[in-house]
Write an enzyme that holds these catalytic residues in place. Structure first.
Site, PDB file in Angstrom:
ATOM      1  N   SER A 154       0.850  -1.195   0.000  1.00 23.38           N
ATOM      2  CA  SER A 154       0.000   0.000   0.000  1.00 23.38           C
ATOM      3  C   SER A 154       0.882   1.239   0.000  1.00 23.38           C
ATOM      4  O   SER A 154       1.623   1.496   0.949  1.00 23.38           O
ATOM      5  CB  SER A 154      -0.891   0.024   1.246  1.00 23.38           C
ATOM      6  OG  SER A 154      -1.387   1.337   1.433  1.00 23.38           O
ATOM      7  N   HIS A 206      -1.465  -1.360  -4.045  1.00 20.48           N
ATOM      8  CA  HIS A 206      -2.703  -0.985  -3.377  1.00 20.48           C
ATOM      9  C   HIS A 206      -2.700   0.537  -3.175  1.00 20.48           C
ATOM     10  O   HIS A 206      -1.761   1.094  -2.603  1.00 20.48           O
ATOM     11  CB  HIS A 206      -2.761  -1.713  -2.039  1.00 20.48           C
ATOM     12  CG  HIS A 206      -4.032  -1.544  -1.287  1.00 20.48           C
ATOM     13  ND1 HIS A 206      -5.171  -2.273  -1.557  1.00 20.48           N
ATOM     14  CD2 HIS A 206      -4.348  -0.730  -0.246  1.00 20.48           C
ATOM     15  CE1 HIS A 206      -6.125  -1.923  -0.707  1.00 20.48           C
ATOM     16  NE2 HIS A 206      -5.653  -0.983   0.100  1.00 20.48           N
ATOM     17  N   ASP A 229      -4.765   3.653  -1.625  1.00 13.85           N
ATOM     18  CA  ASP A 229      -5.811   4.011  -0.670  1.00 13.85           C
ATOM     19  C   ASP A 229      -6.337   5.406  -0.940  1.00 13.85           C
ATOM     20  O   ASP A 229      -5.629   6.396  -0.773  1.00 13.85           O
ATOM     21  CB  ASP A 229      -5.252   3.936   0.757  1.00 13.85           C
ATOM     22  CG  ASP A 229      -5.025   2.494   1.198  1.00 13.85           C
ATOM     23  OD1 ASP A 229      -6.001   1.720   1.165  1.00 13.85           O
ATOM     24  OD2 ASP A 229      -3.886   2.150   1.550  1.00 13.85           O
ATOM     25  N   MET A 235      -8.908   8.190   0.187  1.00 12.84           N
ATOM     26  CA  MET A 235      -9.747   8.611   1.317  1.00 12.84           C
ATOM     27  C   MET A 235     -10.247  10.027   1.080  1.00 12.84           C
ATOM     28  O   MET A 235      -9.484  10.876   0.601  1.00 12.84           O
ATOM     29  CB  MET A 235      -8.931   8.564   2.609  1.00 12.84           C
ATOM     30  CG  MET A 235      -8.270   7.217   2.868  1.00 12.84           C
ATOM     31  SD  MET A 235      -7.482   7.176   4.476  1.00 12.84           S
ATOM     32  CE  MET A 235      -6.578   5.607   4.369  1.00 12.84           C
ATOM     33  N   HIS A 241      -8.493   1.196  -3.512  1.00 12.85           N
ATOM     34  CA  HIS A 241      -9.402   0.963  -2.388  1.00 12.85           C
ATOM     35  C   HIS A 241     -10.063   2.298  -2.058  1.00 12.85           C
ATOM     36  O   HIS A 241      -9.418   3.198  -1.520  1.00 12.85           O
ATOM     37  CB  HIS A 241      -8.556   0.412  -1.218  1.00 12.85           C
ATOM     38  CG  HIS A 241      -9.286   0.285   0.073  1.00 12.85           C
ATOM     39  ND1 HIS A 241      -8.639   0.017   1.268  1.00 12.85           N
ATOM     40  CD2 HIS A 241     -10.606   0.352   0.366  1.00 12.85           C
ATOM     41  CE1 HIS A 241      -9.519  -0.055   2.241  1.00 12.85           C
ATOM     42  NE2 HIS A 241     -10.725   0.144   1.719  1.00 12.85           N
ATOM     43  N   MET A 274     -12.105   4.575   0.006  1.00 10.83           N
ATOM     44  CA  MET A 274     -12.715   4.846   1.315  1.00 10.83           C
ATOM     45  C   MET A 274     -13.374   6.209   1.234  1.00 10.83           C
ATOM     46  O   MET A 274     -12.871   7.212   1.754  1.00 10.83           O
ATOM     47  CB  MET A 274     -11.635   4.799   2.412  1.00 10.83           C
ATOM     48  CG  MET A 274     -11.206   3.385   2.722  1.00 10.83           C
ATOM     49  SD  MET A 274      -9.556   3.313   3.451  1.00 10.83           S
ATOM     50  CE  MET A 274      -8.557   3.389   1.965  1.00 10.83           C
ATOM     51  N   MET A 320     -11.284  -5.951   5.857  1.00  9.62           N
ATOM     52  CA  MET A 320     -10.427  -5.040   6.633  1.00  9.62           C
ATOM     53  C   MET A 320     -10.127  -5.639   8.008  1.00  9.62           C
ATOM     54  O   MET A 320     -11.037  -6.065   8.725  1.00  9.62           O
ATOM     55  CB  MET A 320     -11.131  -3.688   6.843  1.00  9.62           C
ATOM     56  CG  MET A 320     -11.351  -2.849   5.596  1.00  9.62           C
ATOM     57  SD  MET A 320      -9.865  -2.496   4.642  1.00  9.62           S
ATOM     58  CE  MET A 320      -8.873  -1.574   5.828  1.00  9.62           C
ATOM     59  N   ASP A 369      -6.526  -6.510   4.535  1.00 10.89           N
ATOM     60  CA  ASP A 369      -5.850  -5.203   4.611  1.00 10.89           C
ATOM     61  C   ASP A 369      -5.916  -4.663   6.030  1.00 10.89           C
ATOM     62  O   ASP A 369      -7.004  -4.525   6.590  1.00 10.89           O
ATOM     63  CB  ASP A 369      -6.572  -4.262   3.628  1.00 10.89           C
ATOM     64  CG  ASP A 369      -6.002  -2.863   3.563  1.00 10.89           C
ATOM     65  OD1 ASP A 369      -4.915  -2.612   4.118  1.00 10.89           O
ATOM     66  OD2 ASP A 369      -6.658  -2.014   2.927  1.00 10.89           O
TER      67      ASP A 369
HETATM   68  C1  DX5 Z   1      -6.154   1.578   6.001  1.00  9.55           C
HETATM   69  C2  DX5 Z   1      -5.791   1.316   4.569  1.00  9.55           C
HETATM   70  C3  DX5 Z   1      -4.705   0.338   4.450  1.00  9.55           C
HETATM   71  C4  DX5 Z   1      -3.405   0.829   5.033  1.00  9.55           C
HETATM   72  C5  DX5 Z   1      -2.615  -0.373   5.431  1.00  9.55           C
HETATM   73  O1  DX5 Z   1      -7.249   2.376   6.069  1.00  9.55           O
HETATM   74  O2  DX5 Z   1      -6.899   0.812   3.864  1.00  9.55           O
HETATM   75  O3  DX5 Z   1      -4.510  -0.097   3.110  1.00  9.55           O
HETATM   76  O4  DX5 Z   1      -2.652   1.585   4.139  1.00  9.55           O
HETATM   77  O5  DX5 Z   1      -1.547   0.054   6.198  1.00  9.55           O
HETATM   78  P1  DX5 Z   1      -0.886  -0.928   7.268  1.00  9.55           P
HETATM   79  O6  DX5 Z   1      -0.418  -2.123   6.508  1.00  9.55           O
HETATM   80  O7  DX5 Z   1       0.224  -0.115   7.825  1.00  9.55           O
HETATM   81  O8  DX5 Z   1      -1.948  -1.270   8.274  1.00  9.55           O
HETATM   82 ZN    ZN Z   2      -6.446  -0.166   1.881  1.00  7.08          ZN
END
Ligand code: DX5
Ligand code: ZN
Length: 226
Positions: free
Chosen positions: A10, A35, A37, A39, A68, A70, A139, A177
């Site tokens: 990620s 990956h 993320d 947000m 991903h 969010m 998750m 994840d």
């Molecule tokens: C959390 C994200 C993850 C995050 C994982 O909200 O969706 O993908 O980046 O990070 P680690 O592996 O450090 O938990």
């Molecule tokens: Zn993620």
């Protein structure tokens, strides 16, 4: 033969001042996908990157981009991320949308659809959609930030998802994840995960070494399948 585990670093934990360099390093180290993320500061209390960042790193690697989302209204962002070059778009069952309509919109945009489930949400909420997705993401932290502790209480849900996918013979990969590192990778691999996401377990230093250690730890936990 033991299953092969895929590793999805990620980039949320990468050094953003050297993002391109770190993307290339992860690719060279054997990342199966990256990956990403996304947000929106509303669905989760953090704000990360948009399509412009995805587009700017797209030419650096051929590895699939696993986005991903969010965000509160994922249906409104499908086209922008598809155009930016993602290979799959994974949306939360908890977001404010009609899940089937969003999944269809993702497919129509030429991208693989995925569905994500938070730790507090029961497996039953995603089961009805699994025949329509290429990926189920479970998750193991509450989404929003990298570097949180792995939630062992989610492991039964990973097993439940694995059993359901196998029983229904679905063409759906199981991704996990949150808090995946060398010590927790074997737990989720043994519970049936196909793809392990790791942020702070891989970035920002010794990327290749960390990635390989997680893969080795995960594959060791797998019993050969008959
Ligand atoms: C959390 C994200 C993850 C995050 C994982 O909200 O969706 O993908 O980046 O990070 P680690 O592996 O450090 O938990
Ligand atoms: Zn993620």
């Amino acid at each position: 033969m033991a299953r092969r585990i895929k590793i999805a670093p990620s980039i949320l934990s990468a050094r953003f001042d050297r993002l391109g360099e770190q993307v290339v390093e992860a690719t060279k180290a054997g990342a199966d996908m990256l990956h990403i993320d996304i947000m929106d500061g509303h669905f989760v209390p953090n704000l990360t990157m948009g399509p412009a960042v995805v587009q700017s790193i797209r030419p650096l690697t051929k590895v699939p981009f696993d986005a991903h989302l969010m965000v509160t209204r994922p249906q409104e962002l499908v086209k922008a991320f598809a155009d930016a070059g993602v290979d799959d778009l994974t949306v939360h069952v908890e977001s404010e949308h009609d899940v089937s309509t969003t999944l269809k919109r993702i497919v129509d945009a030429g991208v693989k659809p995925g569905l994500v489930i938070n730790p507090a949400t029961p497996f039953e909420k995603v089961a009805p959609y699994l025949a329509d997705v290429d990926l189920l993401l479970v998750m193991t932290v509450h989404p929003g930030f990298a570097g949180q502790a792995f939630r062992e209480d989610v492991v039964p849900k990973i097993r439940e998802a694995r059993a359901y996918i196998d029983r229904e013979e679905l063409d759906c990969e199981l991704q996990v994840d949150g808090g995946i590192k060398v010590d927790t990778a074997p737990i989720v691999a043994a519970a049936g995960a196909d793809i392990l996401v790791s942020g702070s377990g891989i970035f920002p230093d010794r990327i290749g070494e960390n990635l390989r250690a997680i893969r080795t730890a995960a594959e060791k936990a797998l019993k050969p399948r008959r």
